[in-house]
Write a protein that holds these residues in place. Structure first.
Motif, PDB file in Angstrom:
ATOM      1  N   GLY A 102     -88.976 -62.852  21.751  1.00 56.66           N
ATOM      2  CA  GLY A 102     -88.313 -63.563  22.699  1.00 56.66           C
ATOM      3  C   GLY A 102     -87.372 -64.301  22.073  1.00 56.66           C
ATOM      4  O   GLY A 102     -86.305 -64.540  21.934  1.00 56.66           O
ATOM      5  N   PHE A 103     -86.402 -63.044  21.239  1.00 56.33           N
ATOM      6  CA  PHE A 103     -84.930 -62.965  21.058  1.00 56.33           C
ATOM      7  C   PHE A 103     -84.331 -62.241  21.676  1.00 56.33           C
ATOM      8  O   PHE A 103     -84.406 -60.968  21.813  1.00 56.33           O
ATOM      9  CB  PHE A 103     -85.235 -62.643  19.822  1.00 56.33           C
ATOM     10  CG  PHE A 103     -86.088 -63.530  18.620  1.00 56.33           C
ATOM     11  CD1 PHE A 103     -85.061 -64.880  18.298  1.00 56.33           C
ATOM     12  CD2 PHE A 103     -87.476 -63.245  18.080  1.00 56.33           C
ATOM     13  CE1 PHE A 103     -85.424 -65.913  17.400  1.00 56.33           C
ATOM     14  CE2 PHE A 103     -88.131 -64.694  18.013  1.00 56.33           C
ATOM     15  CZ  PHE A 103     -87.647 -65.253  17.206  1.00 56.33           C
ATOM     16  N   VAL A 104     -82.951 -61.815  21.474  1.00 58.98           N
ATOM     17  CA  VAL A 104     -82.260 -60.819  22.071  1.00 58.98           C
ATOM     18  C   VAL A 104     -81.377 -60.225  20.489  1.00 58.98           C
ATOM     19  O   VAL A 104     -80.860 -61.147  20.238  1.00 58.98           O
ATOM     20  CB  VAL A 104     -80.722 -61.795  22.560  1.00 58.98           C
ATOM     21  CG1 VAL A 104     -79.440 -60.548  22.853  1.00 58.98           C
ATOM     22  CG2 VAL A 104     -80.831 -61.994  24.323  1.00 58.98           C
ATOM     23  N   VAL A 105     -81.923 -59.518  19.912  1.00 66.22           N
ATOM     24  CA  VAL A 105     -81.269 -58.276  18.499  1.00 66.22           C
ATOM     25  C   VAL A 105     -80.265 -58.020  19.200  1.00 66.22           C
ATOM     26  O   VAL A 105     -80.210 -56.931  19.533  1.00 66.22           O
ATOM     27  CB  VAL A 105     -82.732 -57.821  18.530  1.00 66.22           C
ATOM     28  CG1 VAL A 105     -82.405 -57.237  16.910  1.00 66.22           C
ATOM     29  CG2 VAL A 105     -83.990 -58.741  18.187  1.00 66.22           C
ATOM     30  N   VAL A 106     -79.537 -58.255  17.620  1.00 70.26           N
ATOM     31  CA  VAL A 106     -78.441 -58.002  17.767  1.00 70.26           C
ATOM     32  C   VAL A 106     -78.355 -57.182  16.529  1.00 70.26           C
ATOM     33  O   VAL A 106     -78.253 -58.254  15.036  1.00 70.26           O
ATOM     34  CB  VAL A 106     -77.174 -58.348  17.944  1.00 70.26           C
ATOM     35  CG1 VAL A 106     -75.613 -58.191  17.445  1.00 70.26           C
ATOM     36  CG2 VAL A 106     -77.220 -58.874  19.471  1.00 70.26           C
ATOM     37  N   VAL A 107     -77.610 -55.856  16.859  1.00 67.76           N
ATOM     38  CA  VAL A 107     -77.845 -55.332  14.715  1.00 67.76           C
ATOM     39  C   VAL A 107     -76.312 -54.481  14.747  1.00 67.76           C
ATOM     40  O   VAL A 107     -76.159 -53.695  16.123  1.00 67.76           O
ATOM     41  CB  VAL A 107     -79.284 -53.784  14.459  1.00 67.76           C
ATOM     42  CG1 VAL A 107     -78.670 -53.261  13.587  1.00 67.76           C
ATOM     43  CG2 VAL A 107     -80.173 -54.971  15.115  1.00 67.76           C
ATOM     44  N   ALA A 108     -75.690 -55.064  14.122  1.00 60.95           N
ATOM     45  CA  ALA A 108     -73.945 -54.344  14.073  1.00 60.95           C
ATOM     46  C   ALA A 108     -74.098 -54.430  12.323  1.00 60.95           C
ATOM     47  O   ALA A 108     -73.968 -54.196  11.078  1.00 60.95           O
ATOM     48  CB  ALA A 108     -73.110 -55.207  14.162  1.00 60.95           C
ATOM     49  N   ASP A 109     -73.042 -52.605  12.356  1.00 63.56           N
ATOM     50  CA  ASP A 109     -72.381 -51.961  11.308  1.00 63.56           C
ATOM     51  C   ASP A 109     -71.166 -52.387  11.096  1.00 63.56           C
ATOM     52  O   ASP A 109     -70.410 -52.020  11.931  1.00 63.56           O
ATOM     53  CB  ASP A 109     -72.674 -50.642  11.508  1.00 63.56           C
ATOM     54  CG  ASP A 109     -74.299 -49.884  11.306  1.00 63.56           C
ATOM     55  OD1 ASP A 109     -74.852 -50.490  10.727  1.00 63.56           O
ATOM     56  OD2 ASP A 109     -74.736 -49.460  11.635  1.00 63.56           O
ATOM     57  N   GLY A 110     -70.803 -52.943  10.342  1.00 68.31           N
ATOM     58  CA  GLY A 110     -69.236 -53.773   9.843  1.00 68.31           C
ATOM     59  C   GLY A 110     -68.568 -52.417   9.016  1.00 68.31           C
ATOM     60  O   GLY A 110     -69.322 -51.501   8.800  1.00 68.31           O
ATOM     61  N   ARG A 111     -67.449 -53.891   9.086  1.00 65.88           N
ATOM     62  CA  ARG A 111     -67.012 -52.191   8.013  1.00 65.88           C
ATOM     63  C   ARG A 111     -67.206 -53.042   6.441  1.00 65.88           C
ATOM     64  O   ARG A 111     -67.882 -53.080   6.560  1.00 65.88           O
ATOM     65  CB  ARG A 111     -65.262 -53.199   7.852  1.00 65.88           C
ATOM     66  CG  ARG A 111     -64.369 -52.764   9.336  1.00 65.88           C
ATOM     67  CD  ARG A 111     -63.453 -53.924   9.062  1.00 65.88           C
ATOM     68  NE  ARG A 111     -63.515 -54.964   9.913  1.00 65.88           N
ATOM     69  CZ  ARG A 111     -62.430 -56.171   9.273  1.00 65.88           C
ATOM     70  NH1 ARG A 111     -61.103 -56.343   8.776  1.00 65.88           N
ATOM     71  NH2 ARG A 111     -62.798 -57.508   8.878  1.00 65.88           N
ATOM     72  N   GLY A 112     -67.147 -50.891   5.732  1.00 66.29           N
ATOM     73  CA  GLY A 112     -68.262 -50.371   4.612  1.00 66.29           C
ATOM     74  C   GLY A 112     -69.030 -49.684   4.939  1.00 66.29           C
ATOM     75  O   GLY A 112     -69.298 -49.353   3.924  1.00 66.29           O
ATOM     76  N   THR A 113     -69.676 -49.901   6.177  1.00 65.15           N
ATOM     77  CA  THR A 113     -70.541 -49.213   6.551  1.00 65.15           C
ATOM     78  C   THR A 113     -70.317 -47.866   6.730  1.00 65.15           C
ATOM     79  O   THR A 113     -69.160 -47.432   6.734  1.00 65.15           O
ATOM     80  CB  THR A 113     -71.723 -50.278   7.444  1.00 65.15           C
ATOM     81  OG1 THR A 113     -71.135 -49.970   8.725  1.00 65.15           O
ATOM     82  CG2 THR A 113     -72.115 -50.840   7.483  1.00 65.15           C
ATOM     83  N   PRO A 114     -71.158 -46.503   6.650  1.00 62.24           N
ATOM     84  CA  PRO A 114     -70.993 -45.255   6.480  1.00 62.24           C
ATOM     85  C   PRO A 114     -70.473 -44.824   8.056  1.00 62.24           C
ATOM     86  O   PRO A 114     -70.379 -44.801   9.251  1.00 62.24           O
ATOM     87  CB  PRO A 114     -71.661 -44.868   6.289  1.00 62.24           C
ATOM     88  CG  PRO A 114     -72.957 -45.570   5.638  1.00 62.24           C
ATOM     89  CD  PRO A 114     -72.534 -47.046   6.567  1.00 62.24           C
TER      90      PRO A 114
END
Length: 698
Positions: A507-519
């Motif tokens: 029952g969610f909108v799932v958000v996966v984000a790679d911010g600064r610092g990720t490869p």
């Protein structure tokens, strides 16, 4: 799934996140005729078997079955081997690694703490004599003997007559030969502690002594009759193990390999091949300077070949190596990108971020690299600066090479499988590729992933809606980041979002984000987090959320935003509700680092500096001073047997919250380490998290 099918969390735990049954540890024989790999017999059995694939016929056959070797006996692992597997996040059983000599005659492996060798000609496997619980057996390149570590010592066994020699023994209980120390294994991705000479007559061997490293204790409160387990843990700002390298002959004669160990405390990389003398890469304690050294095995003397510097930190990549033409090949950050460097000259163009080295030839280096951060391609980089993509299309690729045979690994958004394609003479029109069989359990969900470049920083972001979502239905948002250095979550690979899809289906909108610092985004991107975990990584999650809300304004309810994560993601989740309650309304933080002074030297000092020199940086990035400001529901989860992010992190934050009168939830996991492989624990843990988030985001 049918009503009696296991839940997604239970099935994910049972299948080790659907990796059981997938070929792994793939190698190709020197002549290119045979591909060998580890695979479990099905998608739920954890026991790895050794298989081989005939390239000409495409036929697979079982080479070694641990059940036959052990009979009715159970597999037994030493405490040292369990620790080693924890460092490598290894959850499998049976054969989890093997080594093949350069002649292609023998394979060697450890099983149940015992030493085994397989004659690859006759296919016969037999046990070799060993002393203690065997760790990391390695064949000498000529195929005459095998070395292994056990009980702090390094041993060598002759294959011809099974004679056994101990070539290095510890002088005390804190001294270890032939194994990587905790920091190398946990934070430098170096799991090895010895390296054979090309002629098989000697070895380079790490020696470390932990006598000066602080002793920490990990207890099992659910078993008060058991004493706490003592282990050495080098927390930020404290003393590391004393690490040195020695040239050791088969008769036990030792010569130290000297370098300025006061200035360069870390032994980062070691290589020794037939193309040239041994190469080392050493690193200063502050990680701002690194040297590549050539070793004279006869005297142990070292010569500096390259010195690398960086105002933030030098990133350790694949180890330096010689090409067959005698050129020095290194992977370095140069002018904003991680590049192939040959004899000091960068040869990869702008925009390509090198991730790994596949093979080195006289006229080229084959690497894995990214031009688009969510994709990984196999690329052939010529010594003349030319670049040819071996793989094409949106996906995540890898490769292994032997002789004229190349095995390409691919995952993509098109399906949820891991594909291994075997090419004999890759590129030849007449060559018909074969495949390695995948017997993994099919994913019970079909991820539907929207990939965005979100916000001013073009943050690579995945958005996953519930299966069958009707546009225009506003749903609570659940951010599910790792968000810290060294780990990437957003890939052009559907199977990377299996759990995200299951969470969305709750029952969610799932958000996966790679911010600064990720490869994958270049040097400046990597280093944007220097001294600023709490600012940059959280700001980027907010930026991604804002962009998703703008992209899907009728589907996303920004008045109901939750965040969940594990390890660094747990830190980020707790930070979110402590620092930005205006944006985040509930958080589940698993195994969070809450006070960086309690985490290890190498990782923490790389990004935040030395706590004795910049205490204000540590204060700014700690969660403890923020405790009094908690306004939102927070669930803290921690394995009480975690020896990496120890339970003190959660307990200290909980104490600070209690002192400030802030209600919160703590879920202690008895007998659980930094991983949670147990089916019942994994299932109930996920269900409790979902219940908590549903209640507070209703």
């Amino acid at each position: 799934m049918t009503d009696d099918s296991p839940s997604y969390p239970r099935l994910a735990a049972r299948t080790l996140r659907f990796t059981l049954g997938v070929p792994r540890a793939v190698t190709v024989s020197p002549d290119g005729s045979t591909v060998r790999f580890i695979r479990t017999p099905d998608g739920v059995t954890r026991t790895g078997q050794l298989w081989e694939h005939d390239v000409e016929s495409g036929v697979e056959s079982l080479l070694v079955d641990p059940a036959v070797l052990l009979g009715a006996g159970d597999e037994e692992l030493s405490a040292e081997e369990r620790s080693r597997r924890e460092r490598s996040r290894e959850g499998g059983a049976g054969i989890v690694g093997y080594d093949v000599d350069e002649t292609g005659r023998w394979a060697a492996f450890a099983l149940s703490g015992r030493l085994w060798a397989t004659d690859l000609g006759t296919k016969a496997t037999h046990e070799l004599p060993s002393q203690g619980a065997v760790i990391d057996p390695r064949l000498d390149p000529t195929g005459r003997r095998v070395a292994y570590a056990a009980g702090g010592a390094l041993h060598v066994v002759e294959l011809a007559d099974a004679s056994h020699t101990t070539v290095a023994s510890p002088a005390g209980p804190t001294e270890v030969w032939g194994q990587a120390e905790f920091i190398a294994a946990e934070e430098m991705e170096r799991m090895r502690g010895f390296w054979w000479a090309p002629d098989g007559q000697s070895l380079l061997v790490e020696r470390y002594d932990e006598a000066a490293v602080a002793i920490w204790h990990v207890a099992s409160p659910e078993h008060p009759e058991r004493p706490a387990t003592a282990h050495r843990y080098p927390a930020a700002g404290t003393t590391n193990a004393d690490v040195s390298l020695w040239h050791v002959t088969l008769d036990g004669e030792r010569t130290e390999v000297p370098w300025d160990r006061d200035a360069f405390e870390y032994l980062g990389r070691v290589t020794w091949t037939s193309e040239g003398p041994p190469l080392l890469q050493v690193l200063s304690r502050d990680q701002k300077t690194s040297q590549v050294l050539r070793v004279d095995p006869a005297t142990g003397a070292t010569e500096v070949l390259r010195t690398l510097t960086d105002a933030a930190w030098v990133e350790l990549g694949p180890g330096p190596r010689w090409s067959p033409a005698g050129a020095l090949v290194t992977i370095e950050d140069v002018a904003g990108w991680r590049r192939v460097v040959i004899d000091g000259e960068p040869v990869t163009p702008d925009g390509w971020q090198v991730r790994g080295v596949v093979a080195t030839f006289a006229d080229a280096v084959v690497v894995t690299a990214s031009h688009e951060p969510t994709e990984v391609q196999v690329v052939r980089v010529g010594t003349d600066g030319s670049l040819e993509q071996v793989t094409q299309g949106r996906g995540v690729h890898g490769a292994v090479v032997g002789g004229a045979t190349t095995v390409i690994t691919r995952t993509s958004l098109a399906d949820t499988l891991v594909h291994h394609t075997v090419h004999h003479d890759l590129g030849a029109e007449s060559a018909t590729p074969s495949t390695l069989t995948n017997v993994s359990v099919p994913l019970p969900v079909t991820p539907s992933v929207h990939l965005l470049s979100a916000g001013p920083h073009e943050l690579r972001t995945a958005v996953v809606f519930p299966t069958g979502h009707e546009p225009g239905t506003r749903l609570p948002v659940l951010l599910d980041p790792y968000g810290g250095p060294g780990a990437q979550r957003v890939w052009a690979s559907a199977r990377a979002f299996a759990e995200a899809q299951w969470l969305a289906d709750q029952g969610f909108v799932v958000v996966v984000a790679d911010g600064r610092g990720t490869p994958g985004r270049g040097s400046a991107w990597d280093r944007a987090i220097h001294h600023d975990f709490a600012g940059v990584t959280l700001d980027d999650q907010v930026e991604a959320l804002t962009a998703v809300a703008a992209a899907f304004p009728h589907d996303v309810d920004t008045g109901r935003v939750g965040i969940t994560g594990w390890s660094y993601g747990g830190y980020l989740a707790a930070l979110a509700v402590l620092k930005r309650p205006d944006v985040f309304h509930a958080a589940v933080a698993g195994a969070p680092v809450t006070e960086w002074r309690l985490y290890d030297t190498c990782y923490t000092e790389r990004y935040l500096g030395h706590p004795g020199e910049v205490p204000d940086v540590y204060d700014r990035n700690s969660l403890l001073p923020l405790a009094a400001g908690l306004e939102r529901p927070l669930m803290l989860i921690h394995g009480l047997s975690d020896d990496n992010v120890v339970a003190a992190h959660t307990l200290q934050l909980s104490s600070a919250l209690l002192a400030a009168g802030r209600p919160h939830t703590v879920l202690p996991l008895s007998g659980v380490t930094h991983m949670t492989p147990q089916e019942t624990v994994a299932e109930n843990l996920k269900l409790l998290q979902v219940q908590f988030l549903r209640e507070h985001l209703a």
